[in-house]
Write an enzyme that holds these catalytic residues in place. Structure first.
Site, mmCIF file in Angstrom:
data_model
loop_
_atom_site.group_PDB
_atom_site.id
_atom_site.type_symbol
_atom_site.label_atom_id
_atom_site.label_comp_id
_atom_site.label_asym_id
_atom_site.label_seq_id
_atom_site.Cartn_x
_atom_site.Cartn_y
_atom_site.Cartn_z
ATOM 1 N N ARG A 177 -2.364 -0.957 -4.323
ATOM 2 C CA ARG A 177 -1.506 -0.361 -5.342
ATOM 3 C C ARG A 177 -0.133 -1.006 -5.381
ATOM 4 O O ARG A 177 0.688 -0.639 -6.204
ATOM 5 C CB ARG A 177 -1.317 1.121 -5.040
ATOM 6 N N ARG A 200 -5.938 19.550 -9.245
ATOM 7 C CA ARG A 200 -5.170 18.909 -8.180
ATOM 8 C C ARG A 200 -3.680 19.013 -8.458
ATOM 9 O O ARG A 200 -3.231 18.798 -9.574
ATOM 10 C CB ARG A 200 -5.562 17.430 -8.070
HETATM 11 P P1 AMP Z 1 -5.597 8.743 -6.177
HETATM 12 O O1 AMP Z 1 -6.585 9.833 -5.959
HETATM 13 O O2 AMP Z 1 -6.151 7.369 -5.930
HETATM 14 O O3 AMP Z 1 -4.903 8.827 -7.509
HETATM 15 O O4 AMP Z 1 -4.459 8.928 -5.062
HETATM 16 C C1 AMP Z 1 -3.728 10.133 -4.939
HETATM 17 C C2 AMP Z 1 -2.414 9.875 -4.213
HETATM 18 O O5 AMP Z 1 -2.668 9.345 -2.899
HETATM 19 C C3 AMP Z 1 -1.505 8.841 -4.860
HETATM 20 O O6 AMP Z 1 -0.709 9.395 -5.901
HETATM 21 C C4 AMP Z 1 -0.657 8.396 -3.670
HETATM 22 O O7 AMP Z 1 0.317 9.367 -3.327
HETATM 23 C C5 AMP Z 1 -1.687 8.373 -2.553
HETATM 24 N N1 AMP Z 1 -2.362 7.044 -2.473
HETATM 25 C C6 AMP Z 1 -3.665 6.776 -2.736
HETATM 26 N N2 AMP Z 1 -3.930 5.471 -2.572
HETATM 27 C C7 AMP Z 1 -2.762 4.890 -2.208
HETATM 28 C C8 AMP Z 1 -2.366 3.564 -1.908
HETATM 29 N N3 AMP Z 1 -3.239 2.543 -1.982
HETATM 30 N N4 AMP Z 1 -1.073 3.341 -1.570
HETATM 31 C C9 AMP Z 1 -0.187 4.345 -1.478
HETATM 32 N N5 AMP Z 1 -0.475 5.620 -1.765
HETATM 33 C C10 AMP Z 1 -1.751 5.902 -2.123
#
Ligand code: AMP
Length: 237
Positions: A103, A175
């Protein structure tokens, strides 16, 4: 049989190493679930790993929760270590599908180094393109199953029974980080920190885009097509 010089690679037609890139709510999770079933490789979702840690109350979860609740990214060093450990597990031998990682540019560079160390080869990066307005609309109507992680859209893909997961029969949740204010911040974070990866992978010749406004089935078909075109035709050893 292909001939290669230098470091032997375990990349072959039988392995698949790929990344799904795109803003929150682009459909990465849904597509990932379909692809891993088709190719029998693990889906590595850093978001799911972090949510499990938060639910289990581990030190990682405690550390990650405050960033997640604000829609911000968890620090790179934390997330990079988690991914490296995960990619070294035995079930990743036939390949992996990364969903939500990398990311940031630092994460992408760290992934390059991991790939080199593990002698694998990234086949493909698929960008699911969705407009910011659509992202807000999708996330505010998104509900997820706290047990299996399945996602529903209250308008376009509602559960069979009101607010209950079709598979697990437990109540769906909205969520915390899918609420509108947090979603807007997550889109800002995506534009600022994640979208530079589009150029990063395009420059490597690995990026392919799919219109994320198509139906779920159309998006899946397009991705399957891209995968077949991206994998090496012969084993490279
Ligand atoms: P997601 O379900 O992939 O949208 O992730 C939910 C949250 O987890 C994000 O908004 C970040 O706070 C954290 N997160 C997930 N993947 C990453 C990553 N690769 N780097 C940093 N934070 C992450």
């Amino acid at each position: 049989m292909g001939v290669s010089s230098g470091t032997p690679s375990k990349a072959s037609k039988d392995t698949l190493e790929m990344i799904l890139l795109g803003p929150p709510g682009a459909g990465k999770g849904t597509q990932a679930k379909r692809l891993v079933e088709h190719y029998r490789i693990p889906q590595i979702s850093t978001g799911d790993i972090l949510r499990e840690a938060v639910d289990a109350g581990t030190p990682l979860g405690d550390q990650a929760h405050k960033f997640m609740a604000r829609g911000e990214l968890v620090p790179d060093d934390v997330i990079i270590d988690i991914v490296e450990e995960r990619l070294r597990q035995a079930d990743c031998a036939p390949g992996w599908l990364l969903d939500g990682f990398p990311r940031t540019l630092a994460q992408a560079q760290a992934l390059d180094a991991m790939i080199e160390r593990m002698r694998c080869r990234l086949n493909l990066v698929v960008l699911l393109e969705v407009s910011p307005d659509e992202v807000v609309a999708r996330n505010s109507f998104r509900r997820s199953c706290p047990v299996c992680g399945a996602t529903y859209h209250l308008k376009s893909r509602p559960p069979r029974e009101d607010m209950v997961c079709d598979e697990c029969r437990v109540a769906l949740v909205h969520r915390e980080d899918d609420k509108e204010e947090v979603i807007r911040r997550r889109i800002g974070v995506y534009m600022e920190q994640t979208s530079p990866l589009i150029e990063f992978y395009r420059a490597k010749g690995l990026l392919q885009s799919v219109d994320g406004h198509l139906t779920m089935d159309e998006v899946t078909r397009e991705i399957l097509d891209l995968v077949e075109r991206a994998r090496p035709a012969e084993n490279v050893r």
